[in-house]
Design an enzyme around this catalytic site. Structure first.
Site, PDB file in Angstrom:
ATOM      1  N   ASP A 230       0.880  -1.174   0.000  1.00  0.00           N
ATOM      2  CA  ASP A 230       0.000   0.000   0.000  1.00  0.00           C
ATOM      3  C   ASP A 230       0.915   1.221   0.000  1.00  0.00           C
ATOM      4  O   ASP A 230       1.554   1.527   1.000  1.00  0.00           O
ATOM      5  CB  ASP A 230      -0.895  -0.046   1.254  1.00  0.00           C
ATOM      6  CG  ASP A 230      -1.846   1.136   1.346  1.00  0.00           C
ATOM      7  OD1 ASP A 230      -1.534   2.192   0.763  1.00  0.00           O
ATOM      8  OD2 ASP A 230      -2.880   1.010   2.020  1.00  0.00           O
ATOM      9  N   ILE A 232       0.171   4.433  -0.573  1.00  0.00           N
ATOM     10  CA  ILE A 232      -0.661   5.638  -0.538  1.00  0.00           C
ATOM     11  C   ILE A 232       0.133   6.871  -0.098  1.00  0.00           C
ATOM     12  O   ILE A 232      -0.208   7.996  -0.453  1.00  0.00           O
ATOM     13  CB  ILE A 232      -1.893   5.398   0.373  1.00  0.00           C
ATOM     14  CG1 ILE A 232      -2.894   6.557   0.292  1.00  0.00           C
ATOM     15  CG2 ILE A 232      -1.519   5.132   1.804  1.00  0.00           C
ATOM     16  CD1 ILE A 232      -4.224   6.285   0.993  1.00  0.00           C
TER      17      ILE A 232
HETATM   18  C1  LIG Z   1      -2.255   2.987   4.796  1.00  0.00           C
HETATM   19  C2  LIG Z   1      -3.594   3.484   4.340  1.00  0.00           C
HETATM   20  N1  LIG Z   1      -4.271   2.774   3.420  1.00  0.00           N
HETATM   21  C3  LIG Z   1      -5.482   3.177   3.007  1.00  0.00           C
HETATM   22  C4  LIG Z   1      -6.090   4.309   3.503  1.00  0.00           C
HETATM   23  C5  LIG Z   1      -7.449   4.719   2.988  1.00  0.00           C
HETATM   24  O1  LIG Z   1      -7.304   5.770   2.063  1.00  0.00           O
HETATM   25  P1  LIG Z   1      -8.446   6.311   1.131  1.00  0.00           P
HETATM   26  O2  LIG Z   1      -8.890   7.618   1.675  1.00  0.00           O
HETATM   27  O3  LIG Z   1      -7.810   6.511  -0.228  1.00  0.00           O
HETATM   28  O4  LIG Z   1      -9.528   5.311   1.076  1.00  0.00           O
HETATM   29  C6  LIG Z   1      -5.429   5.077   4.460  1.00  0.00           C
HETATM   30  C7  LIG Z   1      -6.050   6.269   5.038  1.00  0.00           C
HETATM   31  O5  LIG Z   1      -5.661   6.820   6.035  1.00  0.00           O
HETATM   32  C8  LIG Z   1      -4.146   4.645   4.893  1.00  0.00           C
HETATM   33  O6  LIG Z   1      -3.455   5.329   5.814  1.00  0.00           O
END
Ligand SMILES: Cc1ncc(COP(=O)(O)O)c(C=O)c1O
Length: 470
Positions: A230, A232
């Protein structure tokens, strides 16, 4: 209740975690400089509000993009009607280019292997549906993002088995921790389908080292399981060591033609790097054709709206904008990070060294009454209800050591961050560490006469305690 499904009535959603409870308390009494200066400051929300002006300025210069126009002509009807679950090709092309840019163009992405989803939340759940059956397990290093209990387990029936990481090596993933988690799953009669990591880590704010990436790749290769990365927070890496994507690590080992290549999947989203969680723009990137095809079909349950895709395709395909944004956003994050770290240090508090993310992993072990999670909860409540700061306890992130907290720094103004640091400093000064769980040379017990009243923690604001670290 008896007329409802098990899913509707079970509490595996995780909503009762202190992570979410803190948000609820914040909502009841939110800090506002003018209307509610004694309210709770939200430091438990990983939002990036530092670079909105750059996005807004781009929109002002490019009114067609947000005005549903192409070359001055309205495309409102086209956008209103379009709903192909493959996504707008121009948006997918712009997004993969943006992802490469973030990785210093060391890797490139193929838009045909990208599936759009309503945020990383949906991407992670969709991957669970694609890779595991109910009752099968994914291994996750601790501490991990509290939302994963909901995203990975709740609707899919997949189980999470923790890979126990510890502060003794800065919470790095080790071979023995991986093997132990695998063994634990086996003892629980759970078939392991993969490992999921966040790189950079939420809540640690650190990037995975090359050694950790190599270890993970070898582990999933050996066990014939999947690896989800992940990524992100990939655009938030503001300091060295830089970000290494799992794709880069695979390429450097010439694994493009191996089996493991198609068992590595990346999750991405614009919620953090561009600060747009409300727009719900996420993605899965996979080298497995079946995963791509299945996830595309599943994306019907969580598409990105066509006007959002249109706006973002125009924005991200403006290369100059994208490059400048990434660089400036990182600079601002670094500043904020330094401000929090030095302000905390001024209060005798240290953080895990970090180089990414929208938060720090803060060590409050010396403020616990005992080395227990009960003491951690007591301290959390004190900080929430008396100091009026919502920070997230490590236990909500499944940390195995009491006393660590995640503290966010990018979802508020600089003045608000300074105020929160004032409150923390006054709080620390007001309590004598009754039973310190370890010695902390920065902290001196104080006599009762020097204790401050709550009103002093809450009202004072000056920038004296902030010395930027260079
Ligand atoms: C590691 C991680 N994955 C996924 C998400 C979810 O993100 P989204 O807003 O794109 O759904 C977050 C949100 O804080 C996150 O920290």
């Amino acid at each position: 209740m008896k007329f409802l499904s098990t899913k509707a009535t079970c509490n595996s959603h995780g909503q009762d975690s202190s992570y979410f409870l803190g948000w609820q308390e914040y909502e009841k009494n939110p800090y506002d400089e003018v209307r509610n200066p004694t309210g709770i400051i939200q430091m438990g929300l990983a939002e990036n509000q530092l670079s909105f002006d750059i996005l807004e300025s781009w929109m002002k210069d490019n009114p067609d993009a947000a005005g549903f126009k192409r070359d001055g002509e309205s495309i409102f009807r086209e956008l209103a009607l379009f709903q192909d679950y493959h996504g707008l090709p121009e948006f997918k092309n712009a997004l993969v280019d943006f992802m490469s840019e973030i990785r210093g163009n060391k890797v490139s992405f193929d838009a045909n292997k990208l599936v759009l989803t309503a945020g990383a939340t949906s991407a992670n759940e969709t991957l669970m549906f694609c890779l595991a059956n109910p009752g099968e397990a994914f291994l996750l290093p601790t501490p991990y993002y509290p939302g994963f209990d909901r995203d990975l387990k709740w609707r899919t029936g997949v189980e999470i088995v923790p890979i126990q990481c510890s502060s003794s090596n800065g919470f790095e993933i080790t071979q023995s921790a991986l093997e132990e988690a695998y063994q634990q799953a086996h003892e629980l009669n759970l078939k392991v389908k993969g490992v999921l990591v966040t790189n950079p880590s939420n809540p640690l704010g650190t990037t995975l080292t090359r050694e950790e990436l190599d270890l993970l790749i070898s582990f999933v290769d050996d066990k014939e399981i999947h690896l989800i990365s992940d990524e992100i927070y990939s655009g938030t890496v503001f300091d060295s060591p830089g970000f290494v994507s799992v794709l880069e690590a695979l390429k450097d080992r010439n694994l493009e033609d191996s089996d493991v290549w198609s068992r590595v999947h990346i999750v991405y989203s614009l919620s953090k790097d561009l600060g747009l969680p409300g727009f719900r723009i996420g993605a899965i990137y996979s080298n497995d054709d079946v995963v791509v095809a299945t996830a595309t079909k599943m994306s019907s349950f969580g598409l990105v709206s066509s006007q959002t895709q249109y706006l973002l395709s125009a924005m991200l395909s403006d290369k100059e904008f994208a490059i400048n944004y990434i660089a400036e956003n990182k600079k601002r994050l670094q500043n904020r990070h330094d401000m929090l770290v030095s302000g905390l240090r001024n209060a005798g508090i240290s953080c895990l060294n970090s180089n990414a993310g929208l938060f720090c992993w803060v060590d409050l072990r010396h403020l616990l009454n005992s080395n227990t999670f009960e003491a951690e909860m007591d301290l959390w409540k004190k900080i929430l209800f008396q100091v009026k700061l919502n920070i997230s306890p490590g236990s909500s992130c499944h940390c195995t050591e009491p006393g660590w907290f995640r503290v966010c720094f990018a979802n508020m103004s600089e003045e608000t961050l300074l105020l929160s640091l004032q409150r923390i400093k006054a709080f620390v000064a007001s309590i004598a560490p009754v039973q310190s769980t370890r010695s902390n040379t920065h902290l001196r017990p104080m006599g009762h006469s020097r204790r401050m009243s709550l009103s002093k923690w809450v009202f004072r604001l000056s920038s004296h305690d902030y010395e930027p670290e260079r």
